[in-house]
Design a protein around this motif. Structure first.
Motif, PDB file in Angstrom:
ATOM      1  N   UNK A  90       0.821  -1.213   0.000  1.00  0.00           N
ATOM      2  CA  UNK A  90       0.000   0.000   0.000  1.00  0.00           C
ATOM      3  C   UNK A  90       0.859   1.268   0.000  1.00  0.00           C
ATOM      4  N   UNK A  91       1.876   1.313   0.891  1.00  0.00           N
ATOM      5  CA  UNK A  91       2.663   2.542   1.009  1.00  0.00           C
ATOM      6  C   UNK A  91       3.558   2.741  -0.204  1.00  0.00           C
ATOM      7  N   UNK A  92       4.153   1.656  -0.693  1.00  0.00           N
ATOM      8  CA  UNK A  92       4.967   1.790  -1.897  1.00  0.00           C
ATOM      9  C   UNK A  92       4.125   2.232  -3.086  1.00  0.00           C
ATOM     10  N   UNK A 116       7.077   3.725   5.630  1.00  0.00           N
ATOM     11  CA  UNK A 116       5.958   3.676   6.564  1.00  0.00           C
ATOM     12  C   UNK A 116       5.423   5.061   6.844  1.00  0.00           C
ATOM     13  N   UNK A 117       4.261   5.097   7.445  1.00  0.00           N
ATOM     14  CA  UNK A 117       3.622   6.349   7.847  1.00  0.00           C
ATOM     15  C   UNK A 117       3.529   6.421   9.363  1.00  0.00           C
ATOM     16  N   UNK A 122      12.366   4.549  12.196  1.00  0.00           N
ATOM     17  CA  UNK A 122      11.184   3.974  12.844  1.00  0.00           C
ATOM     18  C   UNK A 122      11.482   3.525  14.264  1.00  0.00           C
ATOM     19  N   UNK A 123      12.720   3.668  14.701  1.00  0.00           N
ATOM     20  CA  UNK A 123      13.121   3.183  16.022  1.00  0.00           C
ATOM     21  C   UNK A 123      12.847   4.239  17.090  1.00  0.00           C
ATOM     22  N   UNK A 133       6.336  -1.270   5.445  1.00  0.00           N
ATOM     23  CA  UNK A 133       6.786  -2.249   4.454  1.00  0.00           C
ATOM     24  C   UNK A 133       8.301  -2.169   4.370  1.00  0.00           C
ATOM     25  N   UNK A 134       8.942  -3.306   4.301  1.00  0.00           N
ATOM     26  CA  UNK A 134      10.400  -3.317   4.282  1.00  0.00           C
ATOM     27  C   UNK A 134      10.912  -4.430   3.385  1.00  0.00           C
ATOM     28  N   UNK A 135      12.121  -4.272   2.947  1.00  0.00           N
ATOM     29  CA  UNK A 135      12.783  -5.276   2.120  1.00  0.00           C
ATOM     30  C   UNK A 135      14.283  -5.097   2.224  1.00  0.00           C
ATOM     31  N   UNK A 136      15.032  -6.163   2.041  1.00  0.00           N
ATOM     32  CA  UNK A 136      16.487  -6.088   2.179  1.00  0.00           C
ATOM     33  C   UNK A 136      17.091  -5.277   1.043  1.00  0.00           C
TER      34      UNK A 136
END
Length: 480
Positions: free
Chosen positions: A1-3, A67-68, A179-180, A51-54
């Motif tokens: 969705x975010x991408x 992300x939002x 995001x941390x 959403x994340x990816x390497x």
């Protein structure tokens, strides 16, 4: 969705180049549809998971993490989609196909910046969003000087950002930190230099006096639709960086440099207001008013007060709304009167009442009329500054707010109620399509002025970073 929020405008933007040159109208409305779909998806993506990816594992870990999660990201993505859609609807430029394509590419890269949760991804979009603006300026400006000035300033800031990001990754071992809630705190030998790179990039992009000299020429030379999006959104990238990256990752360094940035913000606040008061070009009046307003936001961010910080975010969104509306109105004025000079405008209100009405609402929001979005942000900022006991920044802010009333009322008086010009053809008032370009912005200006709470509430996690410096959690000296 975010991408999807990032990729839809980029993919459609590149696709517009495949349209036949004669299909200008189809290209424009395809771009409007893409921006509208992105706007609708943004409403639906408010609670979407990250959403994340390497991406990289060496020399440090970097990811395609979007992300939002921070509320300010959501509001800026929403503002980006809204302002882009409105600017595209109202655009009156030659070669609409290529221009609409560049507008969508700008929207996609700015959205990517605001949703990036990895510092390296953030830096990538930071540089990519310069390309559409430069290409439009170099292709449409009568003089390439302003285009190269824009590029040199912003590429220099982007290079500082990229080097600082790489250094941060090497020292901390990862750039996936936005995001941390407990990002690593750098060793004392590395932190000041790395933060300096980020701060320089953010100061150039905001822009903060005296690094502002690229901004007035850029706003004046860009076609009004793109000037609306650059002034309303791209200028917020630096402020967004100070809030999300500065407070979230470099809280202790932000406190250390706060006195300097408060002084620079105050200078820009007054300087921009005074120049706007004497400028004759209506686009430069809006440009220098932006410099003044952004200086106020800088003071609020570096006050570290939760109320002032909430007001800063409200004012960031408010400034985007009324600045986009003002530049769209300026474009419509120039198209009708064949000039942007206030000294050559006059009597427009009598024969263009709808256009005059839109100008009135945007200008009143900019000068802080109660009930409109500008007042909400200014009131919260002033209240927060008073809570901190910052007397002289509060006095400076109040002086600049009074000057804002002076230069916007002057512009309205001269353009709308001055002597009527007789040397240009009489053109009809704002039509349906032109009104459609401004109506969503006007509605948003009123709604945010009535209820700023949802936007202000998005700063609660960041207020914690503002008040408390990150814990001492060294990750070691620079690796050799």
């Amino acid at each position: 969705m975010i991408w999807a929020l990032v990729l839809i405008p980029i993919v459609v933007g590149f696709g517009l180049f495949a349209f036949p040159r004669r299909a200008e109208g189809a290209a424009k409305w395809t771009a409007v549809l893409a921006a509208g779909v992105t706007l609708a998806l943004t409403f639906a993506a408010g609670n979407a998971p990250d959403e994340t990816g390497s991406w990289l594992q060496r020399p440090f870990v970097a990811t395609f993490h979007v992300g939002l999660g921070s509320g300010i990201s959501y509001w800026l993505v929403l503002l980006t989609a809204l302002a882009t859609a409105c600017a595209l609807i109202g655009m009156q430029v030659p070669r609409q196909r290529s221009f609409a394509a560049q507008m969508l590419l700008l929207q996609g890269t700015m959205t990517g910046l605001f949703v990036a949760r990895d510092l390296l991804l953030f830096a990538l979009f930071w540089d990519l969003m310069l390309i559409p603006v430069f290409l439009v300026m170099i292709g449409r400006s009568a003089s390439p000087t302003s285009a190269w000035k824009y590029l040199i300033y912003n590429v220099s800031g982007g290079l500082a950002l990229l080097l600082a990001t790489a250094a941060y990754g090497i020292v901390a071992g990862t750039t996936d930190v936005l995001a941390s809630t407990t990002p690593p705190v750098l060793a004392a030998t590395a932190a000041p230099w790395i933060f300096a790179g980020f701060a320089l990039a953010f100061a150039v992009k905001t822009p903060i006096w005296p690094l502002h000299t690229w901004m007035p020429e850029t706003y004046a030379d860009l076609p009004s639709p793109m000037a609306a999006t650059v002034a309303a959104i791209q200028s917020k990238a630096g402020l967004y960086g100070f809030i999300v990256v500065g407070l979230g990752v470099f809280g202790d360094r932000m406190h250390a440099v706060a006195p300097l940035f408060i002084v620079l913000g105050a200078i820009g606040l007054v300087y921009g207001a005074l120049v706007a008061l004497i400028e004759d070009d209506i686009k430069l009046v809006i440009a220098y008013s932006s410099l003044s307003h952004l200086g106020l936001i800088v003071i609020a961010v570096f006050s570290f007060d939760p109320v002032a910080l909430g007001g800063a975010v409200v004012y960031i969104v408010a400034h985007g709304l009324f600045t986009a509306a003002l530049f769209i109105v300026a474009g419509q004025l120039e198209a009708r009167e064949e000039t942007r000079l206030l000294s050559r405008l006059g009597g427009l209100g009598a024969r263009n009442p709808r256009l005059a009405g839109a100008f009135t609402i945007a200008a009143l929001a900019a000068l802080g009329l109660p009930g409109l979005c500008g007042f909400a942000g200014e009131l919260l900022i002033i209240t927060g500054l008073l809570r901190t006991g910052a007397v002289w920044p509060t006095i400076v802010a109040l002086i600049a707010i009074v000057l804002a009333a002076a230069y916007f009322l002057r512009a309205f008086q001269v353009a709308m109620q001055g002597p009527e010009r007789r040397d240009v053809p009489q053109r009809p008032d704002m039509g349906f399509v032109e009104g459609l370009a401004l109506a969503p912005l006007v509605v948003a200006i009123v709604l945010l002025g009535i209820d700023p709470a949802p936007v202000m509430g998005s700063t609660k996690p960041l207020a914690t970073f503002a008040q408390v410096s990150p814990p001492i959690q060294r990750v070691g000296e620079v690796r050799r």
